[in-house]
Design a protein around this motif. Sequence first.
Motif, PDB file in Angstrom:
ATOM      1  N   SER A   1       0.858  -1.177   0.000  1.00  0.00           N
ATOM      2  CA  SER A   1       0.000   0.000   0.000  1.00  0.00           C
ATOM      3  C   SER A   1       0.899   1.234   0.000  1.00  0.00           C
ATOM      4  O   SER A   1       1.721   1.398   0.906  1.00  0.00           O
ATOM      5  N   TYR A   2       0.778   2.046  -1.020  1.00  0.00           N
ATOM      6  CA  TYR A   2       1.617   3.233  -1.142  1.00  0.00           C
ATOM      7  C   TYR A   2       0.793   4.468  -0.831  1.00  0.00           C
ATOM      8  O   TYR A   2      -0.312   4.628  -1.341  1.00  0.00           O
ATOM      9  N   GLU A   3       1.339   5.328  -0.003  1.00  0.00           N
ATOM     10  CA  GLU A   3       0.650   6.547   0.407  1.00  0.00           C
ATOM     11  C   GLU A   3       1.462   7.761  -0.030  1.00  0.00           C
ATOM     12  O   GLU A   3       2.648   7.879   0.309  1.00  0.00           O
ATOM     13  N   ILE A   4       0.836   8.673  -0.746  1.00  0.00           N
ATOM     14  CA  ILE A   4       1.523   9.879  -1.220  1.00  0.00           C
ATOM     15  C   ILE A   4       1.987  10.747  -0.052  1.00  0.00           C
ATOM     16  O   ILE A   4       2.985  11.445  -0.148  1.00  0.00           O
ATOM     17  N   VAL A   5       1.307  10.658   1.078  1.00  0.00           N
ATOM     18  CA  VAL A   5       1.704  11.433   2.248  1.00  0.00           C
ATOM     19  C   VAL A   5       3.110  11.047   2.712  1.00  0.00           C
ATOM     20  O   VAL A   5       3.831  11.870   3.283  1.00  0.00           O
ATOM     21  N   ASP A   6       3.524   9.806   2.448  1.00  0.00           N
ATOM     22  CA  ASP A   6       4.883   9.385   2.809  1.00  0.00           C
ATOM     23  C   ASP A   6       5.927  10.187   2.035  1.00  0.00           C
ATOM     24  O   ASP A   6       6.994  10.516   2.565  1.00  0.00           O
ATOM     25  N   VAL A   7       5.619  10.510   0.797  1.00  0.00           N
ATOM     26  CA  VAL A   7       6.528  11.327  -0.013  1.00  0.00           C
ATOM     27  C   VAL A   7       6.589  12.740   0.561  1.00  0.00           C
ATOM     28  O   VAL A   7       7.659  13.330   0.696  1.00  0.00           O
ATOM     29  N   LYS A   8       5.439  13.272   0.917  1.00  0.00           N
ATOM     30  CA  LYS A   8       5.392  14.614   1.523  1.00  0.00           C
ATOM     31  C   LYS A   8       6.187  14.628   2.827  1.00  0.00           C
ATOM     32  O   LYS A   8       6.959  15.553   3.085  1.00  0.00           O
ATOM     33  N   ASN A   9       6.036  13.601   3.635  1.00  0.00           N
ATOM     34  CA  ASN A   9       6.775  13.529   4.898  1.00  0.00           C
ATOM     35  C   ASN A   9       8.277  13.471   4.667  1.00  0.00           C
ATOM     36  O   ASN A   9       9.054  14.078   5.414  1.00  0.00           O
ATOM     37  N   LEU A  10       8.687  12.761   3.641  1.00  0.00           N
ATOM     38  CA  LEU A  10      10.105  12.677   3.300  1.00  0.00           C
ATOM     39  C   LEU A  10      10.667  14.052   2.956  1.00  0.00           C
ATOM     40  O   LEU A  10      11.802  14.378   3.302  1.00  0.00           O
ATOM     41  N   LEU A  11       9.858  14.865   2.303  1.00  0.00           N
ATOM     42  CA  LEU A  11      10.304  16.195   1.863  1.00  0.00           C
ATOM     43  C   LEU A  11      10.072  17.281   2.911  1.00  0.00           C
ATOM     44  O   LEU A  11      10.287  18.462   2.635  1.00  0.00           O
ATOM     45  N   PHE A  12       9.675  16.891   4.106  1.00  0.00           N
ATOM     46  CA  PHE A  12       9.380  17.863   5.166  1.00  0.00           C
ATOM     47  C   PHE A  12      10.577  18.756   5.485  1.00  0.00           C
ATOM     48  O   PHE A  12      10.410  19.892   5.909  1.00  0.00           O
ATOM     49  N   VAL A  13      11.775  18.292   5.226  1.00  0.00           N
ATOM     50  CA  VAL A  13      12.980  19.075   5.487  1.00  0.00           C
ATOM     51  C   VAL A  13      12.958  20.399   4.716  1.00  0.00           C
ATOM     52  O   VAL A  13      13.583  21.373   5.119  1.00  0.00           O
ATOM     53  N   PHE A  14      12.190  20.454   3.617  1.00  0.00           N
ATOM     54  CA  PHE A  14      12.111  21.668   2.802  1.00  0.00           C
ATOM     55  C   PHE A  14      10.895  22.527   3.132  1.00  0.00           C
ATOM     56  O   PHE A  14      10.717  23.592   2.556  1.00  0.00           O
ATOM     57  N   ASP A  15      10.063  22.082   4.043  1.00  0.00           N
ATOM     58  CA  ASP A  15       8.804  22.744   4.368  1.00  0.00           C
ATOM     59  C   ASP A  15       9.018  23.900   5.341  1.00  0.00           C
ATOM     60  O   ASP A  15       9.821  23.798   6.276  1.00  0.00           O
ATOM     61  N   ILE A  16       8.267  24.970   5.140  1.00  0.00           N
ATOM     62  CA  ILE A  16       8.339  26.133   6.028  1.00  0.00           C
ATOM     63  C   ILE A  16       7.928  25.762   7.449  1.00  0.00           C
ATOM     64  O   ILE A  16       8.423  26.341   8.414  1.00  0.00           O
ATOM     65  N   GLU A  17       7.058  24.762   7.585  1.00  0.00           N
ATOM     66  CA  GLU A  17       6.610  24.357   8.913  1.00  0.00           C
ATOM     67  C   GLU A  17       7.682  23.612   9.696  1.00  0.00           C
ATOM     68  O   GLU A  17       7.515  23.368  10.892  1.00  0.00           O
ATOM     69  N   ASN A  18       8.758  23.231   9.044  1.00  0.00           N
ATOM     70  CA  ASN A  18       9.867  22.590   9.736  1.00  0.00           C
ATOM     71  C   ASN A  18      10.519  23.621  10.661  1.00  0.00           C
ATOM     72  O   ASN A  18      10.374  24.824  10.456  1.00  0.00           O
ATOM     73  N   THR A  19      11.230  23.156  11.660  1.00  0.00           N
ATOM     74  CA  THR A  19      11.821  24.072  12.639  1.00  0.00           C
ATOM     75  C   THR A  19      12.675  25.136  11.963  1.00  0.00           C
ATOM     76  O   THR A  19      13.259  24.909  10.913  1.00  0.00           O
TER      77      THR A  19
END
Length: 123
Positions: free
Chosen positions: A4-22
């Motif tokens: 079962s593949y979830e697109i949210v897993d890809v988003k979580n992987l890229l969290f390092v680039f997200d403004i919401e990251n610390t």
Amino acid sequence: MKNSYEIVDVKNLLFVFDIENTCDVERERLIVEKNVNDPRQLRELFDVLLKSEFNECTDGEQKSFIDTVDHFLRVDDNFDRVFNRMTTYFNEEVKDRPSFMRILLECLTKYRNEKTLANQIVK
């Protein structure tokens, strides 16, 4: 059993680039300075910011991330569900999202292979 593949897993992987990251001014500066639409600069960005986080994942987690990105590339996903739900420090919009993901997959595979090789050398 089918994976079962979830697109949210890809988003979580890229969290390092997200403004919401610390907040990390140095990380933010590095992201803004790179052209995410230039394959060479994108690889450099992944090497600096994503490699160490990916290497902290277990072997199973790494395989799952690789398989998930690969799956969504194979089904010709446009990755809007990743990028439209994420606000990044990227200085410009990612123009070719599947290309971005192919480079991500290439880098993740390289990191996993390097880690596997390093572990074999240690043994």
